[in-house]
Motif scaffolding. Structure first.
Motif, PDB file in Angstrom:
ATOM      1  N   MET A   1       0.842  -1.186   0.000  1.00 30.01           N
ATOM      2  CA  MET A   1       0.000   0.000   0.000  1.00 30.01           C
ATOM      3  C   MET A   1       0.885   1.245   0.000  1.00 30.01           C
ATOM      4  SD  MET A   1      -3.170   0.876   2.475  1.00 30.01           S
ATOM      5  CE  MET A   1      -2.711   2.061   3.699  1.00 30.01           C
ATOM      6  N   THR A   2       0.570   2.211  -0.834  1.00 35.61           N
ATOM      7  CA  THR A   2       1.309   3.455  -0.920  1.00 35.61           C
ATOM      8  C   THR A   2       0.638   4.512  -0.052  1.00 35.61           C
ATOM      9  OG1 THR A   2       1.912   2.931  -3.183  1.00 35.61           O
ATOM     10  CG2 THR A   2       2.155   5.209  -2.507  1.00 35.61           C
ATOM     11  N   VAL A   3       1.426   5.228   0.718  1.00 41.18           N
ATOM     12  CA  VAL A   3       0.924   6.315   1.538  1.00 41.18           C
ATOM     13  C   VAL A   3       1.115   7.615   0.765  1.00 41.18           C
ATOM     14  CG1 VAL A   3       1.218   7.582   3.686  1.00 41.18           C
ATOM     15  CG2 VAL A   3       1.473   5.104   3.673  1.00 41.18           C
ATOM     16  N   ASP A   4       0.049   8.410   0.667  1.00 42.80           N
ATOM     17  CA  ASP A   4       0.150   9.690  -0.028  1.00 42.80           C
ATOM     18  C   ASP A   4       0.975  10.673   0.791  1.00 42.80           C
ATOM     19  OD1 ASP A   4      -1.494   8.842  -2.106  1.00 42.80           O
ATOM     20  OD2 ASP A   4      -3.314   9.551  -1.129  1.00 42.80           O
ATOM     21  N   VAL A   5       1.884  11.356   0.127  1.00 46.73           N
ATOM     22  CA  VAL A   5       2.647  12.435   0.741  1.00 46.73           C
ATOM     23  C   VAL A   5       2.649  13.607  -0.227  1.00 46.73           C
ATOM     24  CG1 VAL A   5       4.129  10.950   2.154  1.00 46.73           C
ATOM     25  CG2 VAL A   5       4.841  11.545  -0.152  1.00 46.73           C
ATOM     26  N   THR A   8      -1.971  16.585  -2.349  1.00 52.60           N
ATOM     27  CA  THR A   8      -2.796  15.508  -2.901  1.00 52.60           C
ATOM     28  C   THR A   8      -4.123  15.971  -3.505  1.00 52.60           C
ATOM     29  OG1 THR A   8      -3.836  15.121  -0.758  1.00 52.60           O
ATOM     30  CG2 THR A   8      -1.874  13.778  -1.308  1.00 52.60           C
ATOM     31  N   HIS A   9      -4.640  17.126  -3.064  1.00 48.74           N
ATOM     32  CA  HIS A   9      -5.946  17.538  -3.568  1.00 48.74           C
ATOM     33  C   HIS A   9      -6.241  19.001  -3.273  1.00 48.74           C
ATOM     34  CE1 HIS A   9      -6.860  16.643   0.663  1.00 48.74           C
ATOM     35  NE2 HIS A   9      -7.875  17.484   0.521  1.00 48.74           N
ATOM     36  N   ILE A  10      -7.259  19.487  -3.955  1.00 48.58           N
ATOM     37  CA  ILE A  10      -7.887  20.759  -3.629  1.00 48.58           C
ATOM     38  C   ILE A  10      -9.374  20.471  -3.572  1.00 48.58           C
ATOM     39  CG2 ILE A  10      -7.990  21.466  -6.063  1.00 48.58           C
ATOM     40  CD1 ILE A  10      -7.696  24.392  -5.015  1.00 48.58           C
ATOM     41  N   ALA A  11     -10.083  21.061  -2.631  1.00 52.42           N
ATOM     42  CA  ALA A  11     -11.516  20.825  -2.473  1.00 52.42           C
ATOM     43  C   ALA A  11     -12.284  22.103  -2.765  1.00 52.42           C
ATOM     44  CB  ALA A  11     -11.811  20.331  -1.056  1.00 52.42           C
ATOM     45  N   LEU A  12     -13.307  21.976  -3.605  1.00 52.65           N
ATOM     46  CA  LEU A  12     -14.125  23.118  -4.001  1.00 52.65           C
ATOM     47  C   LEU A  12     -15.603  22.736  -3.928  1.00 52.65           C
ATOM     48  CD1 LEU A  12     -12.199  24.094  -7.260  1.00 52.65           C
ATOM     49  CD2 LEU A  12     -12.073  25.265  -5.048  1.00 52.65           C
ATOM     50  N   ALA A  13     -16.426  23.693  -3.601  1.00 42.96           N
ATOM     51  CA  ALA A  13     -17.865  23.473  -3.609  1.00 42.96           C
ATOM     52  C   ALA A  13     -18.388  23.647  -5.031  1.00 42.96           C
ATOM     53  CB  ALA A  13     -18.549  24.468  -2.676  1.00 42.96           C
ATOM     54  N   TRP A  47     -14.303  12.823  -6.408  1.00 46.32           N
ATOM     55  CA  TRP A  47     -12.895  13.104  -6.658  1.00 46.32           C
ATOM     56  C   TRP A  47     -12.680  12.981  -8.159  1.00 46.32           C
ATOM     57  CZ3 TRP A  47      -9.783   9.548  -2.793  1.00 46.32           C
ATOM     58  CH2 TRP A  47     -10.126   9.878  -1.482  1.00 46.32           C
ATOM     59  N   LEU A  48     -12.039  13.982  -8.749  1.00 44.41           N
ATOM     60  CA  LEU A  48     -11.706  13.974 -10.177  1.00 44.41           C
ATOM     61  C   LEU A  48     -10.199  13.895 -10.337  1.00 44.41           C
ATOM     62  CD1 LEU A  48     -14.002  16.917 -11.350  1.00 44.41           C
ATOM     63  CD2 LEU A  48     -14.371  14.492 -11.810  1.00 44.41           C
ATOM     64  N   SER A  49      -9.754  13.103 -11.309  1.00 41.98           N
ATOM     65  CA  SER A  49      -8.316  12.966 -11.562  1.00 41.98           C
ATOM     66  C   SER A  49      -8.063  12.854 -13.056  1.00 41.98           C
ATOM     67  CB  SER A  49      -7.788  11.713 -10.864  1.00 41.98           C
ATOM     68  OG  SER A  49      -6.433  11.484 -11.210  1.00 41.98           O
ATOM     69  N   PHE A  55      -3.112  13.176  -7.527  1.00 40.91           N
ATOM     70  CA  PHE A  55      -3.714  14.463  -7.171  1.00 40.91           C
ATOM     71  C   PHE A  55      -5.150  14.458  -7.680  1.00 40.91           C
ATOM     72  CE2 PHE A  55      -4.982  18.828  -7.892  1.00 40.91           C
ATOM     73  CZ  PHE A  55      -4.579  19.449  -6.723  1.00 40.91           C
ATOM     74  N   VAL A  56      -6.075  14.919  -6.841  1.00 45.35           N
ATOM     75  CA  VAL A  56      -7.479  14.997  -7.252  1.00 45.35           C
ATOM     76  C   VAL A  56      -8.054  16.374  -6.948  1.00 45.35           C
ATOM     77  CG1 VAL A  56      -7.940  12.519  -6.979  1.00 45.35           C
ATOM     78  CG2 VAL A  56      -8.377  14.075  -5.057  1.00 45.35           C
ATOM     79  N   VAL A  57      -9.076  16.717  -7.714  1.00 46.81           N
ATOM     80  CA  VAL A  57      -9.931  17.852  -7.394  1.00 46.81           C
ATOM     81  C   VAL A  57     -11.149  17.243  -6.713  1.00 46.81           C
ATOM     82  CG1 VAL A  57     -11.347  19.734  -8.297  1.00 46.81           C
ATOM     83  CG2 VAL A  57      -9.121  19.240  -9.338  1.00 46.81           C
ATOM     84  N   VAL A  58     -11.360  17.627  -5.464  1.00 47.18           N
ATOM     85  CA  VAL A  58     -12.513  17.158  -4.701  1.00 47.18           C
ATOM     86  C   VAL A  58     -13.617  18.190  -4.884  1.00 47.18           C
ATOM     87  CG1 VAL A  58     -13.406  16.627  -2.395  1.00 47.18           C
ATOM     88  CG2 VAL A  58     -11.030  16.036  -2.984  1.00 47.18           C
ATOM     89  N   LEU A  59     -14.768  17.732  -5.324  1.00 47.90           N
ATOM     90  CA  LEU A  59     -15.924  18.623  -5.443  1.00 47.90           C
ATOM     91  C   LEU A  59     -17.009  18.103  -4.515  1.00 47.90           C
ATOM     92  CD1 LEU A  59     -16.167  19.135  -9.322  1.00 47.90           C
ATOM     93  CD2 LEU A  59     -15.126  20.652  -7.631  1.00 47.90           C
TER      94      LEU A  59
END
Length: 138
Positions: A1-5, A8-13, A47-49, A55-59
């Motif tokens: 398993m890979t741990v994210d460092v 990793t993301h940006i979250a937007l409404a 999550w979009l990638s 890296f994902v864009v979280v909406l």
């Protein structure tokens, strides 16, 4: 398993996740990699990638989101050519989402244009920014 460092993301409404999914698929080559209803808030989250890096864009769904990313704040997407920037910009203009026509700002900024997503957040399309090459030099 890979741990994210690292980043990793940006979250937007977003007010309409399906419209946002279509926008980011069309202009940023992104796909949904995660889709759920948050059990604590009963809010839909996606999550979009572009699947090029972890890296994902979280909406997350909100009726009236506050626009956070507007010029100059933006998400940046590298394109494979100036022609791709031009083609996507032309499409964006036809759809009424082009904010700034393609501009050549020279090195290191490159060739770029600005679009607005369905909620008004800004997406930059660019070619020639050489971010990867700049990082490799450090």
């Amino acid at each position: 398993m890979t741990v994210d460092v690292g980043l990793t993301h940006i979250a937007l409404a977003a007010s309409n996740l399906d419209k946002s999914i279509a926008f980011y698929a069309r202009y940023a080559r992104m796909v949904v990699v995660h889709d759920r209803i948050d059990t604590e808030t009963d809010i839909r989250v996606i999550w979009l990638s572009d699947k090029t890096r972890p890296f994902v864009v979280v909406l997350f769904q909100l009726d009236k989101p506050k626009v956070i990313l507007e010029p100059l704040a933006h998400l940046g997407v590298g394109c494979s050519s100036r022609e791709e920037v031009d083609s996507l910009s032309k499409q964006a203009k036809e759809e009424g989402v082009l904010i700034k026509e393609p501009t050549d700002s020279g090195y290191p900024v490159g060739y770029w244009a600005l679009l607005k997503d369905p909620d008004g957040h800004t997406l930059e399309l660019s070619y020639g920014q050489e971010i990867g090459l700049t990082i490799d030099k450090t």
